[in-house]
Design a protein around this motif. Structure first.
Motif, mmCIF file in Angstrom:
data_model
loop_
_atom_site.group_PDB
_atom_site.id
_atom_site.type_symbol
_atom_site.label_atom_id
_atom_site.label_comp_id
_atom_site.label_asym_id
_atom_site.label_seq_id
_atom_site.Cartn_x
_atom_site.Cartn_y
_atom_site.Cartn_z
ATOM 1 N N TYR A 1 -35.891 -48.504 -12.351
ATOM 2 C CA TYR A 1 -34.955 -49.365 -11.641
ATOM 3 C C TYR A 1 -35.704 -50.507 -10.983
ATOM 4 C CZ TYR A 1 -31.394 -45.892 -12.386
ATOM 5 O OH TYR A 1 -30.505 -45.046 -12.981
ATOM 6 N N THR A 2 -35.030 -51.638 -10.903
ATOM 7 C CA THR A 2 -35.588 -52.787 -10.195
ATOM 8 C C THR A 2 -34.475 -53.431 -9.395
ATOM 9 O OG1 THR A 2 -36.934 -54.767 -10.419
ATOM 10 C CG2 THR A 2 -35.214 -54.474 -12.046
ATOM 11 N N VAL B 1 -32.903 -56.788 -7.819
ATOM 12 C CA VAL B 1 -32.874 -58.241 -7.906
ATOM 13 C C VAL B 1 -32.158 -58.731 -6.652
ATOM 14 C CG1 VAL B 1 -32.047 -60.238 -9.222
ATOM 15 C CG2 VAL B 1 -32.854 -58.191 -10.423
ATOM 16 N N VAL C 1 -35.266 -60.161 -18.439
ATOM 17 C CA VAL C 1 -36.001 -58.991 -18.915
ATOM 18 C C VAL C 1 -36.826 -59.362 -20.144
ATOM 19 C CG1 VAL C 1 -35.793 -56.621 -19.759
ATOM 20 C CG2 VAL C 1 -34.183 -57.480 -18.048
ATOM 21 N N ARG D 1 -31.472 -60.068 -22.030
ATOM 22 C CA ARG D 1 -30.763 -59.446 -20.911
ATOM 23 C C ARG D 1 -31.132 -60.152 -19.618
ATOM 24 N NH1 ARG D 1 -31.991 -53.756 -18.421
ATOM 25 N NH2 ARG D 1 -30.374 -53.727 -16.840
ATOM 26 N N MET E 1 -30.597 -59.904 -15.573
ATOM 27 C CA MET E 1 -30.174 -58.994 -14.506
ATOM 28 C C MET E 1 -29.569 -59.799 -13.362
ATOM 29 S SD MET E 1 -33.280 -56.309 -14.199
ATOM 30 C CE MET E 1 -33.601 -55.097 -15.461
ATOM 31 N N GLN E 2 -28.427 -59.351 -12.904
ATOM 32 C CA GLN E 2 -27.747 -59.966 -11.768
ATOM 33 C C GLN E 2 -28.255 -59.317 -10.473
ATOM 34 O OE1 GLN E 2 -25.823 -62.665 -12.228
ATOM 35 N NE2 GLN E 2 -26.358 -62.435 -14.387
ATOM 36 N N ASN F 1 -30.785 -52.635 -10.778
ATOM 37 C CA ASN F 1 -30.653 -52.709 -12.240
ATOM 38 C C ASN F 1 -31.592 -51.707 -12.899
ATOM 39 O OD1 ASN F 1 -29.065 -55.428 -12.888
ATOM 40 N ND2 ASN F 1 -30.334 -55.776 -11.099
ATOM 41 N N TRP F 2 -31.132 -51.145 -14.025
ATOM 42 C CA TRP F 2 -31.943 -50.222 -14.801
ATOM 43 C C TRP F 2 -32.779 -50.993 -15.814
ATOM 44 C CZ3 TRP F 2 -32.768 -48.997 -19.887
ATOM 45 C CH2 TRP F 2 -33.477 -47.831 -20.120
ATOM 46 N N LYS F 3 -34.016 -50.528 -16.047
ATOM 47 C CA LYS F 3 -34.884 -51.088 -17.088
ATOM 48 C C LYS F 3 -35.689 -49.951 -17.691
ATOM 49 C CE LYS F 3 -38.771 -52.319 -14.096
ATOM 50 N NZ LYS F 3 -39.903 -51.720 -14.740
ATOM 51 N N ASP G 1 -40.342 -52.592 -20.034
ATOM 52 C CA ASP G 1 -39.677 -53.829 -19.639
ATOM 53 C C ASP G 1 -40.338 -54.424 -18.407
ATOM 54 O OD1 ASP G 1 -37.889 -53.515 -21.678
ATOM 55 O OD2 ASP G 1 -36.209 -52.909 -20.410
ATOM 56 N N VAL H 1 -39.612 -57.725 -15.545
ATOM 57 C CA VAL H 1 -38.548 -58.601 -15.060
ATOM 58 C C VAL H 1 -39.173 -59.841 -14.430
ATOM 59 C CG1 VAL H 1 -36.550 -58.787 -13.530
ATOM 60 C CG2 VAL H 1 -37.070 -56.603 -14.634
#
Length: 172
Positions: free
Chosen positions: A29-30, A32, A40, A49, A51-52, A56-58, A63, A65
């Motif tokens: 998870y990260t 933002v 990503v 992708r 991320m908003q 968020n999952w990665k 991955d 970000v």
């Protein structure tokens, strides 16, 4: 080996497994922040992708970000005593020197307000780079060209007394 030794060994193994699982879970998870989006990448390739803001999952360890600010930023040129850290802009820089049509040496101080369009993050990343590279390659580069060339069309007296609005319009 006794039951006690087997139990302690089992607890150590279980602890190591739990620790590894915790690391994998935390790497999955990260967050933002508001006013930003995350692009990503997987092994250096843009996945498409975006991320908003929020959690968020990665894919863990695979991955990455890259964060881009979407809020308004300011590139500002100004003379600051004691260093650039006291600037009013997001990206401070030094003023631009140029000459006027009548050969007078002047210093041009200006600000550029800009924001990165979140719908164009992939294109920006592929063609320009990260946020700092956008500032260097686009905002700074093009605004300095304008700051050097536009005043050359005017006499110094016009810049100080009358046509400053016309110069501002040309800059915009």
């Amino acid at each position: 080996m006794s039951k006690r030794g087997t139990l302690v060994g089992g607890l150590i193994v279980a602890g190591i497994v739990a620790f590894v699982l915790l690391i994998v879970l935390m790497s999955s998870y990260t967050q933002v922040q508001f006013g930003t989006v995350g692009m990503v990448t997987r092994f250096g390739r843009i996945t498409g992708r975006i991320m908003q803001p929020g959690l968020n999952w990665k894919a863990p360890f695979v991955d990455r970000v890259v964060i881009y600010r979407t809020q308004e930023m300011v590139y500002v040129t100004e003379e600051i005593q004691g260093g650039m850290e006291q600037s009013s802009g997001t990206y401070p820089d030094y003023p631009t020197d140029t000459t006027t049509a009548d050969g007078q040496q002047i210093t041009v101080k200006y600000s550029v307000r800009f924001r990165i369009d979140p719908t164009k993050i992939q294109q920006i990343a592929n063609e320009i780079g990260n946020e700092e590279q956008v500032v260097e390659k686009v905002v700074k580069f093009h605004s300095r060209i304008l700051a050097r060339n536009i005043p050359k069309e005017y006499a110094a007296l016009d810049l100080y007394t009358g046509n400053i609005q016309q110069v501002q319009i040309q800059f915009e």
